[in-house]
Design a protein around this motif. Sequence first.
Motif, short mmCIF file in Angstrom:
data_model
loop_
_atom_site.label_atom_id
_atom_site.label_comp_id
_atom_site.label_asym_id
_atom_site.label_seq_id
_atom_site.Cartn_x
_atom_site.Cartn_y
_atom_site.Cartn_z
N ALA A 148 0.86 -1.18 0.00
CA ALA A 148 0.00 0.00 0.00
C ALA A 148 0.89 1.23 0.00
N GLY A 149 0.48 2.28 -0.68
CA GLY A 149 1.27 3.50 -0.71
C GLY A 149 0.59 4.62 -1.47
N LYS A 150 1.11 5.83 -1.30
CA LYS A 150 0.59 6.98 -2.03
C LYS A 150 1.14 6.98 -3.45
N ASN A 151 0.31 7.42 -4.39
CA ASN A 151 0.74 7.59 -5.77
C ASN A 151 -0.15 8.64 -6.41
N LYS A 152 0.39 9.83 -6.58
CA LYS A 152 -0.42 10.94 -7.09
C LYS A 152 -0.85 10.74 -8.55
N ASN A 153 -0.24 9.76 -9.20
CA ASN A 153 -0.55 9.53 -10.61
C ASN A 153 -1.71 8.55 -10.84
N VAL A 154 -2.25 8.01 -9.76
CA VAL A 154 -3.38 7.08 -9.92
C VAL A 154 -4.64 7.72 -9.33
N ALA A 155 -5.78 7.27 -9.80
CA ALA A 155 -7.06 7.78 -9.30
C ALA A 155 -7.19 7.54 -7.82
N HIS A 160 -2.87 0.09 -3.88
CA HIS A 160 -2.76 -0.95 -2.87
C HIS A 160 -3.20 -2.28 -3.45
N SER A 161 -2.91 -3.34 -2.71
CA SER A 161 -3.27 -4.69 -3.12
C SER A 161 -4.74 -4.96 -2.84
N GLY A 162 -5.29 -5.88 -3.61
CA GLY A 162 -6.67 -6.32 -3.37
C GLY A 162 -6.71 -7.64 -2.63
#
Length: 208
Positions: A148-155, A160-162
């Motif tokens: 899990a982590g921050k990523n400003k490039n994704v919605a 994170h994992s499912g």
Amino acid sequence: MKNKSYIGISFIVLLFGIWTVKELRERYNKNELDVLGNVPSFSLIDQNNKKITNEDYKGKVYVVEFFFSSCPSICPRMNQNMLKLQDAFYGNLDFGIASITIDPENDTSAQLKQHAKDLGVKHPNWHFLTGDYNYIMNLANKGFNIYAGKNKNVAGGFEHSGLFALIDKEGKIRCRKDKFGNPILYYDGLEEAGIKAIKEDIKLLLEE
């Protein structure tokens, strides 16, 4: 002589039959779910502003997910699949769910309470948990080894994992094996096959 030989052979066949039945019973009655290790210790705050730790789940079989309430991608499907587990084991107080937010800045206790209400959560052991961001990231990535982590490039700003983690009554992470005999580690929280598998294995652990 023939009668003695016949009796001897019959006795051996009988013993073999008894041994085979016993072996089959043991094989199919034995819970062969792998033990991956102890669940990492955690202490977080739930949707009712109550502190919840891993010790609160002792004696219960429970499922852990990492999500966030404003997630526009996989979280809604994960939450819907958790609802299927809730419905399957509703009324069983030896079952529980821990839904841990990875966006605690937005997901306060009040926000999580509304989210739980909107979902239709009714099982008393389903806790939506929030806390310190760095603490939760460490718990996900190092404690459970579920990314899990921050990523400003994704919605939504997070990725994170499912995956769903399955914990037994003694606080150990458990899983089934794949067709090659390797532990799957975690269960697919997005697909029906993963939900079917974890549902079956929850039943096994509840009987332990």
